[in-house]
Design an enzyme around this catalytic site. Structure first.
Site, PDB file in Angstrom:
ATOM      1  N   GLY A  31       0.803  -1.219   0.000  1.00  0.00           N
ATOM      2  CA  GLY A  31       0.000   0.000   0.000  1.00  0.00           C
ATOM      3  C   GLY A  31       0.833   1.264   0.000  1.00  0.00           C
ATOM      4  N   HIS A  37       4.548   1.460  -7.908  1.00  0.00           N
ATOM      5  CA  HIS A  37       3.523   0.402  -7.864  1.00  0.00           C
ATOM      6  C   HIS A  37       2.650   0.463  -9.126  1.00  0.00           C
ATOM      7  CE1 HIS A  37       3.942   1.261  -3.344  1.00  0.00           C
ATOM      8  NE2 HIS A  37       4.340   0.011  -3.454  1.00  0.00           N
ATOM      9  N   ASP A 150      13.440  -3.648  -5.446  1.00  0.00           N
ATOM     10  CA  ASP A 150      13.743  -4.636  -4.408  1.00  0.00           C
ATOM     11  C   ASP A 150      14.361  -5.855  -5.094  1.00  0.00           C
ATOM     12  OD1 ASP A 150      12.315  -3.439  -1.867  1.00  0.00           O
ATOM     13  OD2 ASP A 150      10.968  -3.144  -3.548  1.00  0.00           O
ATOM     14  N   SER A 186       7.478   3.990  -0.582  1.00  0.00           N
ATOM     15  CA  SER A 186       6.496   4.428   0.416  1.00  0.00           C
ATOM     16  C   SER A 186       7.215   5.060   1.597  1.00  0.00           C
ATOM     17  CB  SER A 186       5.659   3.247   0.892  1.00  0.00           C
ATOM     18  OG  SER A 186       5.102   2.578  -0.215  1.00  0.00           O
TER      19      SER A 186
HETATM   20  P1  AMP Z   1       6.045  -2.508  -1.479  1.00  0.00           P
HETATM   21  O1  AMP Z   1       4.690  -1.902  -1.366  1.00  0.00           O
HETATM   22  O2  AMP Z   1       7.146  -1.575  -1.078  1.00  0.00           O
HETATM   23  O3  AMP Z   1       6.136  -3.870  -0.860  1.00  0.00           O
HETATM   24  O4  AMP Z   1       6.290  -2.736  -3.021  1.00  0.00           O
HETATM   25  C1  AMP Z   1       5.412  -3.521  -3.798  1.00  0.00           C
HETATM   26  C2  AMP Z   1       6.049  -3.808  -5.129  1.00  0.00           C
HETATM   27  O5  AMP Z   1       6.309  -2.567  -5.803  1.00  0.00           O
HETATM   28  C3  AMP Z   1       7.396  -4.524  -4.990  1.00  0.00           C
HETATM   29  O6  AMP Z   1       7.507  -5.508  -6.002  1.00  0.00           O
HETATM   30  C4  AMP Z   1       8.387  -3.415  -5.200  1.00  0.00           C
HETATM   31  O7  AMP Z   1       9.628  -3.857  -5.703  1.00  0.00           O
HETATM   32  C5  AMP Z   1       7.660  -2.542  -6.207  1.00  0.00           C
HETATM   33  N1  AMP Z   1       8.193  -1.179  -6.171  1.00  0.00           N
HETATM   34  C6  AMP Z   1       8.361  -0.399  -5.080  1.00  0.00           C
HETATM   35  N2  AMP Z   1       8.928   0.768  -5.416  1.00  0.00           N
HETATM   36  C7  AMP Z   1       9.126   0.727  -6.755  1.00  0.00           C
HETATM   37  C8  AMP Z   1       9.699   1.635  -7.722  1.00  0.00           C
HETATM   38  N3  AMP Z   1      10.180   2.815  -7.361  1.00  0.00           N
HETATM   39  N4  AMP Z   1       9.734   1.243  -9.008  1.00  0.00           N
HETATM   40  C9  AMP Z   1       9.255   0.034  -9.380  1.00  0.00           C
HETATM   41  N5  AMP Z   1       8.705  -0.869  -8.534  1.00  0.00           N
HETATM   42  C10 AMP Z   1       8.653  -0.526  -7.242  1.00  0.00           C
END
Ligand code: AMP
Length: 294
Positions: A31, A37, A150, A186
């Site tokens: 979220g 995202h 990540d 986030s």
């Molecule tokens: P998170 O909400 O941080 O767990 O991220 C959810 C998904 O979004 C994960 O696969 C992250 O690697 C991806 N994500 C987060 N930040 C970015 C970004 N700046 N660019 C591309 N994908 C992202």
């Protein structure tokens, strides 16, 4: 779009979609959605007939001293963004729904999960793999989307899908950045103005590494790591957690840059820990001049 709070309801929808031959494309998130995202959601819309986004702040992947309690939460805003992006189902279960009392089964992986982020955050990837495994069983996607931001997570999820013969294709999408280079995250919301300005040091340090490998043809991992640390050290607000130069598949430290190489780093700015990485490869060996058959 419908908001799904129950595992059973999500499973039923997934079963129906699969039953009618629809391709399910799934974007798992915690979220506080941002353009990073949403770039995954857009890829999901291209590849799938039914797009599912999950918003679940997985308590099992946070250490006791980490930021679970203060992690940003705004489901109403996330839902609006998902509607705008044409998402079909937003799956947002409560922790008790995912981990009912008595839950005691976890997914573990050898090696890849104990280095870098795994060493800095013990137990983190056990939590990640467990929740991703559960989500894949609930949402039953044909495609699951992860961000290169990540990198280690994307790598171990790919590994788990292969090792356990899961019936989903993992798609890894490039990191989305602000204009000044900072990767969207986030956790950027925690940065005060001065920290936000200082945070560009992560991408600047990685940019220096990329330049050395790809333009200056530097092959010494030690020299590249030293240069990255030097750029980071010049920013007084930044405190290095780790910097490494590793094989992009095995995550083993490299001495010489020969093939695809990952340069991951984690840096504290005040109380906020940010991660970023660059995937680099040396320029192709120059072709021999025409006519030279040697
Ligand atoms: P998170 O909400 O941080 O767990 O991220 C959810 C998904 O979004 C994960 O696969 C992250 O690697 C991806 N994500 C987060 N930040 C970015 C970004 N700046 N660019 C591309 N994908 C992202």
């Amino acid at each position: 779009m419908d908001l799904v709070r129950r595992v059973q309801a999500m499973q039923e929808m997934a079963r129906q979609a699969r039953g009618t031959g629809k391709k399910i494309a799934f974007v798992p998130t915690m979220g506080a959605l941002h353009d990073g995202h949403l770039s995954l959601v857009r890829r999901a819309r291209e590849l799938g007939d039914v797009v599912v986004v999950s918003v679940f702040i997985n308590p099992k992947q946070f250490g006791p001293a980490e930021d679970f309690a203060r992690y940003p939460r705004d489901l109403a805003r996330d839902a609006d963004l998902c509607i705008q992006e044409g998402v079909d189902h937003l799956f947002a279960p409560e922790p008790d729904e995912m981990y009912p009392p008595g839950h005691r089964t976890f997914v573990d992986m050898e090696g890849l999960t104990t280095v870098l982020e795994g060493s800095a955050r013990p137990g983190h990837f056990r939590g990640v793999l467990t929740v991703v495994m559960k989500l894949l069983h609930v949402v039953k996607p044909h495609f699951a989307f992860f961000g290169q931001k990540d990198a280690q997570q994307a790598l171990i999820v790919r590994r788990m899908v292969k090792d356990l013969n899961l019936d989903a294709e993992v798609v890894v999408a490039p990191t989305v950045r602000h204009e000044d280079g900072l990767a969207l995250s986030s956790r950027n919301a925690f940065l005060g103005p001065a920290e936000r300005a200082a945070a560009t040091v992560l991408s600047r340090a990685l940019g220096r590494a990329r330049q050395m490998v790809e333009r200056e043809d530097v092959r010494s991992a030690r020299a590249i790591e030293a240069a990255v640390r030097e750029v980071l050290a010049a920013e007084p607000r930044a405190r290095i957690d780790y910097v490494a130069v590793v094989d992009a598949e095995t995550l083993e430290p490299r001495e010489e840059i020969t093939g695809e190489t990952l340069i991951p780093l984690a840096v504290f700015l005040g109380g906020t820990r940010l991660i970023d990485n660059a995937l680099v490869r040396p320029p192709a060996a120059p072709r021999p001049p025409a006519g030279d058959k040697a």
